[in-house]
Write an enzyme that holds these catalytic residues in place. Structure first.
Site, PDB file in Angstrom:
ATOM      1  N   TYR A   1      -4.640  11.782   6.490  1.00  0.00           N
ATOM      2  CA  TYR A   1      -4.344  10.459   5.948  1.00  0.00           C
ATOM      3  C   TYR A   1      -3.507   9.658   6.942  1.00  0.00           C
ATOM      4  O   TYR A   1      -3.785   8.493   7.209  1.00  0.00           O
ATOM      5  CB  TYR A   1      -3.617  10.577   4.606  1.00  0.00           C
ATOM      6  CG  TYR A   1      -3.355   9.238   3.962  1.00  0.00           C
ATOM      7  CD1 TYR A   1      -4.273   8.681   3.083  1.00  0.00           C
ATOM      8  CD2 TYR A   1      -2.203   8.507   4.257  1.00  0.00           C
ATOM      9  CE1 TYR A   1      -4.051   7.441   2.508  1.00  0.00           C
ATOM     10  CE2 TYR A   1      -1.976   7.268   3.693  1.00  0.00           C
ATOM     11  CZ  TYR A   1      -2.899   6.741   2.813  1.00  0.00           C
ATOM     12  OH  TYR A   1      -2.682   5.502   2.261  1.00  0.00           O
TER      13      TYR A   1
ATOM     14  N   GLY B   1       0.838  -1.194   0.000  1.00  0.00           N
ATOM     15  CA  GLY B   1       0.000   0.000   0.000  1.00  0.00           C
ATOM     16  C   GLY B   1       0.867   1.236   0.000  1.00  0.00           C
ATOM     17  O   GLY B   1       2.018   1.208  -0.428  1.00  0.00           O
ATOM     18  N   CYS B   2       0.323   2.308   0.514  1.00  0.00           N
ATOM     19  CA  CYS B   2       1.037   3.585   0.558  1.00  0.00           C
ATOM     20  C   CYS B   2       2.323   3.440   1.359  1.00  0.00           C
ATOM     21  O   CYS B   2       2.314   2.944   2.483  1.00  0.00           O
ATOM     22  CB  CYS B   2       0.142   4.645   1.192  1.00  0.00           C
ATOM     23  SG  CYS B   2       0.981   6.205   1.479  1.00  0.00           S
ATOM     24  N   PHE B   3       3.431   3.890   0.798  1.00  0.00           N
ATOM     25  CA  PHE B   3       4.699   3.708   1.498  1.00  0.00           C
ATOM     26  C   PHE B   3       4.784   4.499   2.787  1.00  0.00           C
ATOM     27  O   PHE B   3       5.526   4.153   3.695  1.00  0.00           O
ATOM     28  CB  PHE B   3       5.924   3.926   0.612  1.00  0.00           C
ATOM     29  CG  PHE B   3       5.977   5.142  -0.260  1.00  0.00           C
ATOM     30  CD1 PHE B   3       5.419   6.349   0.080  1.00  0.00           C
ATOM     31  CD2 PHE B   3       6.638   5.060  -1.479  1.00  0.00           C
ATOM     32  CE1 PHE B   3       5.513   7.460  -0.755  1.00  0.00           C
ATOM     33  CE2 PHE B   3       6.750   6.155  -2.323  1.00  0.00           C
ATOM     34  CZ  PHE B   3       6.175   7.358  -1.953  1.00  0.00           C
ATOM     35  N   TRP B   4       4.012   5.566   2.943  1.00  0.00           N
ATOM     36  CA  TRP B   4       4.028   6.322   4.199  1.00  0.00           C
ATOM     37  C   TRP B   4       3.612   5.429   5.363  1.00  0.00           C
ATOM     38  O   TRP B   4       4.193   5.480   6.435  1.00  0.00           O
ATOM     39  CB  TRP B   4       3.088   7.513   4.144  1.00  0.00           C
ATOM     40  CG  TRP B   4       3.377   8.534   3.100  1.00  0.00           C
ATOM     41  CD1 TRP B   4       4.553   8.748   2.434  1.00  0.00           C
ATOM     42  CD2 TRP B   4       2.453   9.499   2.601  1.00  0.00           C
ATOM     43  NE1 TRP B   4       4.411   9.793   1.549  1.00  0.00           N
ATOM     44  CE2 TRP B   4       3.136  10.272   1.634  1.00  0.00           C
ATOM     45  CE3 TRP B   4       1.124   9.784   2.866  1.00  0.00           C
ATOM     46  CZ2 TRP B   4       2.521  11.322   0.945  1.00  0.00           C
ATOM     47  CZ3 TRP B   4       0.516  10.829   2.192  1.00  0.00           C
ATOM     48  CH2 TRP B   4       1.213  11.589   1.242  1.00  0.00           C
TER      49      TRP B   4
END
Length: 177
Positions: free
Chosen positions: A153, A9-12
């Site tokens: 987010y 998913g989102c790397f953050w």
């Protein structure tokens, strides 16, 4: 030190979760698995480069084993949804393990198969393949959760993953946030 590369998913979110673990020396957000050299975030988000958002870990195998990293990886995202994690949809958010050597490749394959055999997941879609090239994301993506703790987010998606790692793996509560 050894390296491991994961896309979930989102790397953050993935970066923040792994940074909470003892034995992790560095976590770098970037891209892997695509066909374009030196991709930009915008190009990766378009889905046209073929890359996944990933994190590359530098870890001390005397403190944390690769198998432990795999356990965390499969815990912090849903490996049964193709090209999606939470609200993020697209091939850049796919579940992927990019092995740095044959031992990692074999271990990741066996680990995923064992999860299926044990009935913990049904229909794992995680791509497991050798790492060809890792491209580091722009600086503003590095340590994003730490730098932006009040970002909506991050609060909604990264923070729960970090908390899950802390609760399930006894991770250092001071490692992030």
């Amino acid at each position: 030190m050894e390296r491991a590369t994961f896309g979930g998913g989102c790397f953050w979110c993935v970066e923040a979760a792994f940074k909470a673990l003892d034995g992790i020396e560095a976590v770098t957000s970037g891209y892997a698995g695509g066909h374009t050299e030196n991709p930009t975030y915008e190009a990766v988000c378009s889905g046209e480069t073929g890359h996944a958002e990933v994190v590359q870990l530098e870890y001390d195998p005397n403190q944390i084993a690769y198998e432990d990293l795999l356990e965390v990886f499969f815990t912090i995202h849903n490996p049964t949804t193709k090209d999606r994690e939470g609200p993020d949809i697209g091939s850049q958010y796919r579940s992927a393990i990019y092995a740095h050597d044959e031992a990692q490749l074999e271990t990741a394959d066996a680990f995923a198969a064992a999860l299926e055999d044990e009935g913990l997941y049904e229909g794992i879609v995680t791509e497991i393949e050798p790492l060809e090239t890792f491209y580091e994301a722009a600086e503003y993506h590095q340590d994003y959760f730490e730098k932006n703790p009040n970002d909506a987010y991050c609060s909604m998606h990264a923070a729960p993953k970090v908390e899950k790692v802390r609760e399930q793996f006894g991770a250092d509560a001071t490692a992030t946030q």
